[in-house]
Design an enzyme around this catalytic site. Structure first.
Site, PDB file in Angstrom:
ATOM      1  N   GLY A  16       0.779  -1.235   0.000  1.00  0.00           N
ATOM      2  CA  GLY A  16       0.000   0.000   0.000  1.00  0.00           C
ATOM      3  C   GLY A  16       0.808   1.282   0.000  1.00  0.00           C
ATOM      4  N   ILE A  17       0.470   2.154   0.931  1.00  0.00           N
ATOM      5  CA  ILE A  17       1.083   3.485   1.001  1.00  0.00           C
ATOM      6  C   ILE A  17       2.593   3.378   1.244  1.00  0.00           C
ATOM      7  CG2 ILE A  17       1.204   5.546   2.490  1.00  0.00           C
ATOM      8  CD1 ILE A  17      -1.866   5.317   2.798  1.00  0.00           C
ATOM      9  N   ASP A  37       8.666  -4.327   7.771  1.00  0.00           N
ATOM     10  CA  ASP A  37       7.278  -4.819   7.800  1.00  0.00           C
ATOM     11  C   ASP A  37       7.228  -6.148   8.549  1.00  0.00           C
ATOM     12  OD1 ASP A  37       4.800  -3.853   5.688  1.00  0.00           O
ATOM     13  OD2 ASP A  37       4.528  -5.762   6.731  1.00  0.00           O
ATOM     14  N   ASP A  58       7.880  -6.095  13.971  1.00  0.00           N
ATOM     15  CA  ASP A  58       6.524  -5.773  14.419  1.00  0.00           C
ATOM     16  C   ASP A  58       6.650  -4.460  15.185  1.00  0.00           C
ATOM     17  OD1 ASP A  58       4.173  -5.427  15.808  1.00  0.00           O
ATOM     18  OD2 ASP A  58       3.979  -7.524  16.399  1.00  0.00           O
ATOM     19  N   VAL A  59       6.109  -3.384  14.630  1.00  0.00           N
ATOM     20  CA  VAL A  59       6.322  -2.052  15.217  1.00  0.00           C
ATOM     21  C   VAL A  59       5.668  -1.883  16.598  1.00  0.00           C
ATOM     22  CG1 VAL A  59       6.665  -0.846  13.022  1.00  0.00           C
ATOM     23  CG2 VAL A  59       4.342  -1.058  13.965  1.00  0.00           C
ATOM     24  N   ASN A  85       4.845   4.443   9.470  1.00  0.00           N
ATOM     25  CA  ASN A  85       3.655   4.390   8.605  1.00  0.00           C
ATOM     26  C   ASN A  85       2.760   3.181   8.872  1.00  0.00           C
ATOM     27  OD1 ASN A  85       2.200   4.792   5.831  1.00  0.00           O
ATOM     28  ND2 ASN A  85       3.129   2.757   5.677  1.00  0.00           N
ATOM     29  N   SER A 136      -4.031   9.982   9.659  1.00  0.00           N
ATOM     30  CA  SER A 136      -5.144   9.825   8.712  1.00  0.00           C
ATOM     31  C   SER A 136      -5.994  11.082   8.819  1.00  0.00           C
ATOM     32  CB  SER A 136      -5.971   8.607   9.136  1.00  0.00           C
ATOM     33  OG  SER A 136      -7.212   8.593   8.479  1.00  0.00           O
ATOM     34  N   TYR A 149     -10.112   3.343  15.466  1.00  0.00           N
ATOM     35  CA  TYR A 149      -9.270   3.972  14.438  1.00  0.00           C
ATOM     36  C   TYR A 149      -9.241   5.491  14.652  1.00  0.00           C
ATOM     37  CZ  TYR A 149      -7.044   4.533   9.837  1.00  0.00           C
ATOM     38  OH  TYR A 149      -6.158   4.830   8.815  1.00  0.00           O
ATOM     39  N   LYS A 153      -5.793   7.424  15.701  1.00  0.00           N
ATOM     40  CA  LYS A 153      -5.227   8.355  14.715  1.00  0.00           C
ATOM     41  C   LYS A 153      -5.193   9.783  15.274  1.00  0.00           C
ATOM     42  CE  LYS A 153      -4.055   5.446  11.522  1.00  0.00           C
ATOM     43  NZ  LYS A 153      -2.630   5.283  11.124  1.00  0.00           N
ATOM     44  N   THR A 184      -5.732   0.798  -1.176  1.00  0.00           N
ATOM     45  CA  THR A 184      -4.830  -0.215  -0.611  1.00  0.00           C
ATOM     46  C   THR A 184      -5.697  -1.339  -0.037  1.00  0.00           C
ATOM     47  OG1 THR A 184      -4.873   0.639   1.638  1.00  0.00           O
ATOM     48  CG2 THR A 184      -3.250   1.628   0.163  1.00  0.00           C
TER      49      THR A 184
HETATM   50  N1  LIG Z   1      -5.528   3.304   2.810  1.00  0.00           N
HETATM   51  C1  LIG Z   1      -6.120   4.349   3.307  1.00  0.00           C
HETATM   52  O1  LIG Z   1      -7.208   4.731   2.838  1.00  0.00           O
HETATM   53  C2  LIG Z   1      -5.503   5.132   4.435  1.00  0.00           C
HETATM   54  C3  LIG Z   1      -6.010   6.410   4.711  1.00  0.00           C
HETATM   55  C4  LIG Z   1      -5.451   7.137   5.738  1.00  0.00           C
HETATM   56  C5  LIG Z   1      -4.401   6.610   6.471  1.00  0.00           C
HETATM   57  N2  LIG Z   1      -3.935   5.366   6.194  1.00  0.00           N
HETATM   58  C6  LIG Z   1      -2.817   4.870   7.000  1.00  0.00           C
HETATM   59  O2  LIG Z   1      -1.726   4.593   6.158  1.00  0.00           O
HETATM   60  C7  LIG Z   1      -0.909   3.587   6.743  1.00  0.00           C
HETATM   61  C8  LIG Z   1      -0.647   2.515   5.711  1.00  0.00           C
HETATM   62  O3  LIG Z   1      -1.883   1.917   5.377  1.00  0.00           O
HETATM   63  P1  LIG Z   1      -2.178   1.179   3.995  1.00  0.00           P
HETATM   64  O4  LIG Z   1      -3.471   1.650   3.515  1.00  0.00           O
HETATM   65  O5  LIG Z   1      -0.976   1.219   3.116  1.00  0.00           O
HETATM   66  O6  LIG Z   1      -2.420  -0.300   4.557  1.00  0.00           O
HETATM   67  P2  LIG Z   1      -1.950  -1.721   4.023  1.00  0.00           P
HETATM   68  O7  LIG Z   1      -2.731  -2.672   4.845  1.00  0.00           O
HETATM   69  O8  LIG Z   1      -1.991  -1.793   2.552  1.00  0.00           O
HETATM   70  O9  LIG Z   1      -0.414  -1.773   4.457  1.00  0.00           O
HETATM   71  C9  LIG Z   1      -0.035  -1.745   5.801  1.00  0.00           C
HETATM   72  C10 LIG Z   1       1.299  -2.456   5.959  1.00  0.00           C
HETATM   73  O10 LIG Z   1       1.655  -2.378   7.358  1.00  0.00           O
HETATM   74  C11 LIG Z   1       2.112  -3.658   7.768  1.00  0.00           C
HETATM   75  N3  LIG Z   1       1.898  -3.803   9.196  1.00  0.00           N
HETATM   76  C12 LIG Z   1       0.708  -3.944   9.857  1.00  0.00           C
HETATM   77  N4  LIG Z   1       0.924  -4.089  11.167  1.00  0.00           N
HETATM   78  C13 LIG Z   1       2.270  -4.039  11.344  1.00  0.00           C
HETATM   79  C14 LIG Z   1       3.102  -4.146  12.481  1.00  0.00           C
HETATM   80  N5  LIG Z   1       2.593  -4.352  13.706  1.00  0.00           N
HETATM   81  N6  LIG Z   1       4.437  -4.025  12.311  1.00  0.00           N
HETATM   82  C15 LIG Z   1       4.966  -3.851  11.080  1.00  0.00           C
HETATM   83  N7  LIG Z   1       4.222  -3.761   9.967  1.00  0.00           N
HETATM   84  C16 LIG Z   1       2.898  -3.868  10.106  1.00  0.00           C
HETATM   85  C17 LIG Z   1       1.310  -4.643   6.938  1.00  0.00           C
HETATM   86  O11 LIG Z   1       1.965  -5.922   6.866  1.00  0.00           O
HETATM   87  C18 LIG Z   1       1.239  -3.939   5.597  1.00  0.00           C
HETATM   88  O12 LIG Z   1       2.355  -4.268   4.786  1.00  0.00           O
HETATM   89  C19 LIG Z   1      -1.661   3.113   7.983  1.00  0.00           C
HETATM   90  O13 LIG Z   1      -1.135   3.751   9.125  1.00  0.00           O
HETATM   91  C20 LIG Z   1      -3.083   3.567   7.729  1.00  0.00           C
HETATM   92  O14 LIG Z   1      -3.809   3.741   8.912  1.00  0.00           O
HETATM   93  C21 LIG Z   1      -4.456   4.612   5.190  1.00  0.00           C
END
Ligand SMILES: NC(=O)c1ccc[n+]([C@@H]2O[C@H](COP(=O)([O-])OP(=O)(O)OC[C@H]3O[C@@H](n4cnc5c(N)ncnc54)[C@H](O)[C@@H]3O)[C@@H](O)[C@H]2O)c1
Length: 259
Positions: A16-17, A37, A58-59, A85, A136, A149, A153, A184
Site C-alpha cells: 500500500g502506502i 514490515d 513488528d512495530v 507508517n 489519517s 481507528y 489516529k 490499498t
Molecule cells: N488506505 C487508506 O485509505 C488510508 C487512509 C489514511 C491513512 N492510512 C494509514 O496509512 C498507513 C498505511 O496503510 P495502507 O493503507 O498502506 O495499509 P496496508 O494494509 O496496505 O499496508 C499496511 C502495511 O503495514 C504492515 N503492518 C501492519 N501491522 C504491522 C506491524 N505491527 N508491524 C509492522 N508492519 C505492520 C502490513 O503488513 C502492511 O504491509 C496506515 O497507518 C493507515 O492507517 C491509510
C-alpha cells in the site's frame, strides 16, 4: 526537505502506502531505503525492486523497533527520515473488545512512541533529522464506523504535535501525513465511507508526500479538502457534528448498533 541522498526507513513498507513511498523515494535518488514490515516476504520483494534493504519487524514491539534502528544505522550510518507508517484498522465502536482496542493502540500509537525514543537522541546529536507519522484524515476529523481507528489516529497527531513542539528547536522535523481514502488493502475495493471524495492511488499519494516534505509544513494533506473540513470543524463544531451524522446515515442507515 529533499529525499535525494537521504537514508530513509519506512514501516509498513511491504504494501500500500508504504510500498509506494519506498518506490518513490528510491526514484528520487534516496541513498538507502529500508523496507520494514511484519510481512518479510513482501518487504523483500519491494526492497529488491528498489535496491533497498528489507527488515522484518513488528512495530508494536519496542525491541523490534530498536533492532530496526540499529540495523539501519549499521548499514547506512544514520537515519535522515523515519516514516512511521505501519497501521491497522478495526471496525466498531465502544463495544469493540478490549483486546482489539489494546492491539490497535499498540500498533497505531505506541509504535510511534518507540520510534521517537529510538531515533530522536541520535538525530539531535547529529544536528537533526525527520520523522513522518502516518495518521489519517480520521485523526483530524473522525472515522465513521470505527472508534478505535479515530481515537488512535487522533492520538498519533497529538504525539506528532508534541514531538515537534518539544524537539523542533533541536533540529527534529516532524510531519503528520493525514490522507483520506487511498486504494490499498486496508481501504478495501471501494474505500467505504472514507472514499466519499474518491479513492486516491498510492502513487499519487507518494507524489503529495514528496511535495509536502519539500514544503516542510507539519501537516501533509494529500486530499486538500481535508483542510476545509478541519476549518469547518473548528469554526462550528456542532454544525460539523451534525454533518458527520448525516454522512453516517448515508453509509450506515440507523447507526452501527442497529440490528
Ligand atoms: N488506505 C487508506 O485509505 C488510508 C487512509 C489514511 C491513512 N492510512 C494509514 O496509512 C498507513 C498505511 O496503510 P495502507 O493503507 O498502506 O495499509 P496496508 O494494509 O496496505 O499496508 C499496511 C502495511 O503495514 C504492515 N503492518 C501492519 N501491522 C504491522 C506491524 N505491527 N508491524 C509492522 N508492519 C505492520 C502490513 O503488513 C502492511 O504491509 C496506515 O497507518 C493507515 O492507517 C491509510
Amino acid at each position: 526537505m529533499k529525499v535525494t541522498d537521504k537514508v530513509i526507513v519506512v514501516t509498513g513498507g511491504a504494501n500500500g502506502i508504504g510500498a509506494a513511498l519506498c518506490r518513490r523515494f528510491a526514484r528520487e535518488g534516496a541513498k538507502g531505503v529500508v523496507v520494514a514490515d511484519v510481512d518479510e516476504t513482501l518487504a523483500k520483494v519491494v526492497a529488491e525492486e528498489i535496491n533497498g534493504a528489507a527488515f522484518k519487524c513488528d512495530v508494536s514491539r519496542e525491541e523490534d523497533v530498536k533492532r530496526l534502528v540499529r540495523f539501519t544505522e549499521e548499514k547506512y550510518g544514520w537515519i535522515d527520515l523515519f516514516c512511521s507508517n505501519a497501521g491497522i484498522g478495526v471496525m466498531g465502536g465502544v463495544e469493540c473488545p478490549n483486546d482489539q482496542w489494546q492491539r490497535i493502540w499498540e500498533v497505531n500509537v505506541m509504535s510511534h512512541v518507540y520510534v521517537g525514543r529510538a531515533i530522536i537522541p541520535g538525530m539531535i546529536k547529529r544536528g537533526g533529522g525527520a520523522l513522518m507519522i502516518t495518521s489519517s484524515a480520521a485523526g483530524l476529523l473522525s472515522q465513521i464506523g470505527s472508534a478505535p481507528y479515530s481515537v488512535t489516529k487522533h492520538a498519533a497527531v497529538g504525539l506528532a504535535e508534541n514531538i515537534t513542539i518539544t524537539y523542533g528547536d533541536q533540529g527534529i522535523k516532524v510531519f503528520a501525513l493525514c490522507p483520506q481514502a487511498v486504494r490499498t488493502a486496508m481501504a478495501g475495493p471501494d474505500g467505504g465511507v472514507a472514499a466519499v471524495d474518491g479513492l486516491m492511488e498510492p502513487e499519487q499519494l507518494a507524489e503529495a508526500v514528496i511535495d509536502g516534505l519539500n514544503k516542510e509544513e507539519f501537516l501533509i494533506l494529500p486530499h486538500p479538502d481535508v483542510k476545509t473540513y478541519m476549518q469547518r470543524k473548528t469554526s462550528d463544531y456542532d454544525r460539523w457534528l451534525q454533518g458527520m451524522r448525516r454522512l453516517q446515515a448515508r453509509f450506515i442507515a440507523g447507526g452501527p448498533l442497529k440490528k
